[in-house]
Design a protein around this motif. Sequence first.
Motif, PDB file in Angstrom:
ATOM      1  N   UNK A  33       0.972  -1.064   0.012  1.00 39.88           N
ATOM      2  CA  UNK A  33       0.021  -0.192   0.168  1.00 39.88           C
ATOM      3  C   UNK A  33       0.759   1.275   0.008  1.00 39.88           C
ATOM      4  N   UNK A  34       1.842   1.312   0.685  1.00 38.12           N
ATOM      5  CA  UNK A  34       2.928   2.312   0.702  1.00 38.12           C
ATOM      6  C   UNK A  34       3.515   2.765  -0.643  1.00 38.12           C
ATOM      7  N   UNK A  35       3.706   1.556  -1.247  1.00 39.12           N
ATOM      8  CA  UNK A  35       4.470   1.710  -2.486  1.00 39.12           C
ATOM      9  C   UNK A  35       3.403   2.413  -3.392  1.00 39.12           C
ATOM     10  N   UNK A  39       3.772   5.877  -5.527  1.00 40.65           N
ATOM     11  CA  UNK A  39       3.750   5.785  -6.961  1.00 40.65           C
ATOM     12  C   UNK A  39       2.282   7.177  -7.253  1.00 40.65           C
ATOM     13  N   UNK A  40       1.389   7.027  -6.584  1.00 47.95           N
ATOM     14  CA  UNK A  40       0.301   8.008  -6.544  1.00 47.95           C
ATOM     15  C   UNK A  40       0.888   9.380  -6.577  1.00 47.95           C
ATOM     16  N   UNK A  41       1.601   9.617  -5.434  1.00 48.31           N
ATOM     17  CA  UNK A  41       2.306  10.830  -5.046  1.00 48.31           C
ATOM     18  C   UNK A  41       3.413  11.324  -6.011  1.00 48.31           C
ATOM     19  N   UNK A  46      11.167   7.254  -3.057  1.00 49.92           N
ATOM     20  CA  UNK A  46      10.737   6.419  -2.142  1.00 49.92           C
ATOM     21  C   UNK A  46       9.975   5.193  -2.380  1.00 49.92           C
ATOM     22  N   UNK A  47       9.416   5.225  -3.662  1.00 52.21           N
ATOM     23  CA  UNK A  47       8.690   4.095  -4.063  1.00 52.21           C
ATOM     24  C   UNK A  47       9.861   3.046  -4.470  1.00 52.21           C
ATOM     25  N   UNK A  48      10.716   3.285  -5.229  1.00 52.69           N
ATOM     26  CA  UNK A  48      11.878   2.424  -5.647  1.00 52.69           C
ATOM     27  C   UNK A  48      12.621   1.981  -4.373  1.00 52.69           C
TER      28      UNK A  48
END
Length: 76
Positions: A33-35, A39-41, A46-48
């Motif tokens: 969910x955090x990933x 991505x949405x943000x 941070x996602x990677x």
Amino acid sequence: MLHDIVETADTSLQPATSKAVEQARRSTTRTHRRVVEYIHARDERRAVDLWRRHLAEAEGYLLGDDLVSTVADLLH
């Protein structure tokens, strides 16, 4: 698709339903969910970073000494 791969790994590689396994599954869901939130943000860094860290940790937990080493192996 990611959810389906994770569910397959969870049930085929860690079929037990112990407290530790359930806790690991909940932690995995939170990480995914955090990933998606990153991505949405549009926070690529941070996602990677989170995804790479998660994969490194999950590899040892799920695969251990198993011969399964790729998603293709897992799905067959």
